[in-house]
Design a protein around this motif. Structure first.
Motif, PDB file in Angstrom:
ATOM      1  N   GLY A   1       0.793  -1.219   0.000  1.00  0.00           N
ATOM      2  CA  GLY A   1       0.000   0.000   0.000  1.00  0.00           C
ATOM      3  C   GLY A   1       0.826   1.270   0.000  1.00  0.00           C
ATOM      4  N   ARG A   2       2.128   1.144  -0.108  1.00  0.00           N
ATOM      5  CA  ARG A   2       2.998   2.314  -0.103  1.00  0.00           C
ATOM      6  C   ARG A   2       3.268   2.787  -1.516  1.00  0.00           C
ATOM      7  N   LEU A   3       3.428   4.095  -1.646  1.00  0.00           N
ATOM      8  CA  LEU A   3       3.750   4.675  -2.943  1.00  0.00           C
ATOM      9  C   LEU A   3       5.227   4.491  -3.248  1.00  0.00           C
ATOM     10  N   GLU A   4       5.533   4.440  -4.521  1.00  0.00           N
ATOM     11  CA  GLU A   4       6.912   4.296  -4.971  1.00  0.00           C
ATOM     12  C   GLU A   4       7.218   5.377  -5.994  1.00  0.00           C
ATOM     13  N   VAL A   5       8.500   5.614  -6.209  1.00  0.00           N
ATOM     14  CA  VAL A   5       8.942   6.584  -7.207  1.00  0.00           C
ATOM     15  C   VAL A   5       8.314   6.229  -8.553  1.00  0.00           C
ATOM     16  N   GLY A   6       7.751   7.245  -9.209  1.00  0.00           N
ATOM     17  CA  GLY A   6       7.119   7.056 -10.512  1.00  0.00           C
ATOM     18  C   GLY A   6       5.610   6.922 -10.440  1.00  0.00           C
ATOM     19  N   ASP A   7       5.059   6.570  -9.260  1.00  0.00           N
ATOM     20  CA  ASP A   7       3.609   6.482  -9.102  1.00  0.00           C
ATOM     21  C   ASP A   7       2.989   7.866  -9.280  1.00  0.00           C
ATOM     22  N   ILE A   8       1.762   7.890  -9.735  1.00  0.00           N
ATOM     23  CA  ILE A   8       1.014   9.148  -9.789  1.00  0.00           C
ATOM     24  C   ILE A   8       0.597   9.481  -8.366  1.00  0.00           C
TER      25      ILE A   8
ATOM     26  N   LYS B   1      -8.743  10.583   7.453  1.00  0.00           N
ATOM     27  CA  LYS B   1      -7.526   9.840   7.117  1.00  0.00           C
ATOM     28  C   LYS B   1      -7.556   9.227   5.709  1.00  0.00           C
ATOM     29  N   GLU B   2      -8.347   9.811   4.823  1.00  0.00           N
ATOM     30  CA  GLU B   2      -8.439   9.286   3.459  1.00  0.00           C
ATOM     31  C   GLU B   2      -7.164   9.556   2.665  1.00  0.00           C
ATOM     32  N   VAL B   3      -6.620  10.763   2.775  1.00  0.00           N
ATOM     33  CA  VAL B   3      -5.396  11.098   2.042  1.00  0.00           C
ATOM     34  C   VAL B   3      -4.210  10.390   2.696  1.00  0.00           C
ATOM     35  N   LEU B   4      -4.185  10.380   4.022  1.00  0.00           N
ATOM     36  CA  LEU B   4      -3.133   9.632   4.733  1.00  0.00           C
ATOM     37  C   LEU B   4      -3.088   8.193   4.230  1.00  0.00           C
ATOM     38  N   THR B   5      -4.245   7.560   4.119  1.00  0.00           N
ATOM     39  CA  THR B   5      -4.320   6.167   3.676  1.00  0.00           C
ATOM     40  C   THR B   5      -3.895   6.039   2.216  1.00  0.00           C
TER      41      THR B   5
ATOM     42  N   LYS C   1       5.595  -1.682  20.579  1.00  0.00           N
ATOM     43  CA  LYS C   1       4.268  -2.250  20.388  1.00  0.00           C
ATOM     44  C   LYS C   1       3.755  -1.906  19.001  1.00  0.00           C
ATOM     45  N   VAL C   2       2.992  -2.802  18.401  1.00  0.00           N
ATOM     46  CA  VAL C   2       2.382  -2.526  17.109  1.00  0.00           C
ATOM     47  C   VAL C   2       1.063  -1.790  17.354  1.00  0.00           C
ATOM     48  N   VAL C   3       0.946  -0.618  16.759  1.00  0.00           N
ATOM     49  CA  VAL C   3      -0.255   0.206  16.883  1.00  0.00           C
ATOM     50  C   VAL C   3      -0.681   0.670  15.485  1.00  0.00           C
ATOM     51  N   THR C   4      -1.890   1.159  15.379  1.00  0.00           N
ATOM     52  CA  THR C   4      -2.368   1.735  14.128  1.00  0.00           C
ATOM     53  C   THR C   4      -2.372   3.253  14.289  1.00  0.00           C
ATOM     54  N   GLY C   5      -1.765   3.941  13.340  1.00  0.00           N
ATOM     55  CA  GLY C   5      -1.713   5.393  13.424  1.00  0.00           C
ATOM     56  C   GLY C   5      -1.030   6.003  12.228  1.00  0.00           C
ATOM     57  N   VAL C   6      -0.726   7.279  12.356  1.00  0.00           N
ATOM     58  CA  VAL C   6      -0.050   8.015  11.288  1.00  0.00           C
ATOM     59  C   VAL C   6       1.413   7.588  11.235  1.00  0.00           C
ATOM     60  N   ILE C   7       1.861   7.232  10.049  1.00  0.00           N
ATOM     61  CA  ILE C   7       3.260   6.882   9.811  1.00  0.00           C
ATOM     62  C   ILE C   7       3.925   8.152   9.284  1.00  0.00           C
ATOM     63  N   ARG C   8       4.838   8.719  10.076  1.00  0.00           N
ATOM     64  CA  ARG C   8       5.500   9.966   9.679  1.00  0.00           C
ATOM     65  C   ARG C   8       6.194   9.728   8.333  1.00  0.00           C
ATOM     66  N   SER C   9       5.720  10.432   7.307  1.00  0.00           N
ATOM     67  CA  SER C   9       6.167  10.184   5.936  1.00  0.00           C
ATOM     68  C   SER C   9       6.269  11.485   5.157  1.00  0.00           C
TER      69      SER C   9
END
Length: 157
Positions: free
Chosen positions: A5-12, A100-104, A117-125
């Motif tokens: 689900g992560r973006l990569e170089v070249g993606d729109i 969190k639509e754009v974040l996702t 611990k594994v949590v669900t939240g914003v991944i600083r990106s």
């Protein structure tokens, strides 16, 4: 987009229109033909996010001289963003994404490790979107401190 689900170089770059600290709509398309750093952070006025925002503030002139604009996005409501902008004299748009639509869409929300611990939240990106609306750099799990210096070094800005 990568399988995780992560973006990569070249993606729109996923398009967005979100309210800023004053409630005015800001769109990625407003930056068409320009480079823009879009960064995602967990919460306004927290210590790490303040360090990161002030780092962008203090380096904005040099980034702009390199042809790069800056936009920050968090789940905070516009009223909290307005306090953050005023308190720290931030000089670039902060946008509100409480759903969190754009974040996702950018892969900046999901499972992460916090204090072991594994949590669900914003991944600083942080993402560099090029003049054509494509991802020129995708950086996940970035550190708040020293981030802008690393961006400038890694991207030769």
């Amino acid at each position: 987009m990568a399988a995780n689900g992560r973006l990569e170089v070249g993606d729109i770059a996923p398009l967005f229109t979100l309210p800023d600290a004053d409630g005015n709509p800001v769109s990625l398309s407003d930056y068409a033909g320009r480079k823009v750093l879009v960064y995602f952070y967990p919460a306004a006025m927290t210590p790490g996010c303040t360090k990161q925002a002030c780092d962008f503030r203090d380096n904005l002139a040099e980034l702009n001289e390199s042809g790069v604009a800056v936009v920050g996005i968090s789940p905070d409501k516009p009223a909290k963003l307005a306090k953050f902008v005023q308190r720290d004299e931030l000089n670039f748009p902060l946008l509100s994404d409480p759903e969190k639509e754009v974040l996702t869409a950018y892969g900046a929300f999901g499972e992460k490790k916090l204090y072991g611990k594994v949590v669900t939240g914003v991944i600083r990106s942080t993402f560099l979107v090029d003049e054509d609306g494509r991802i020129a750099a995708a950086m996940y799990n970035v550190r708040a401190t020293g981030h802008v210096a690393k961006i400038r070094r890694d991207l030769s800005l």
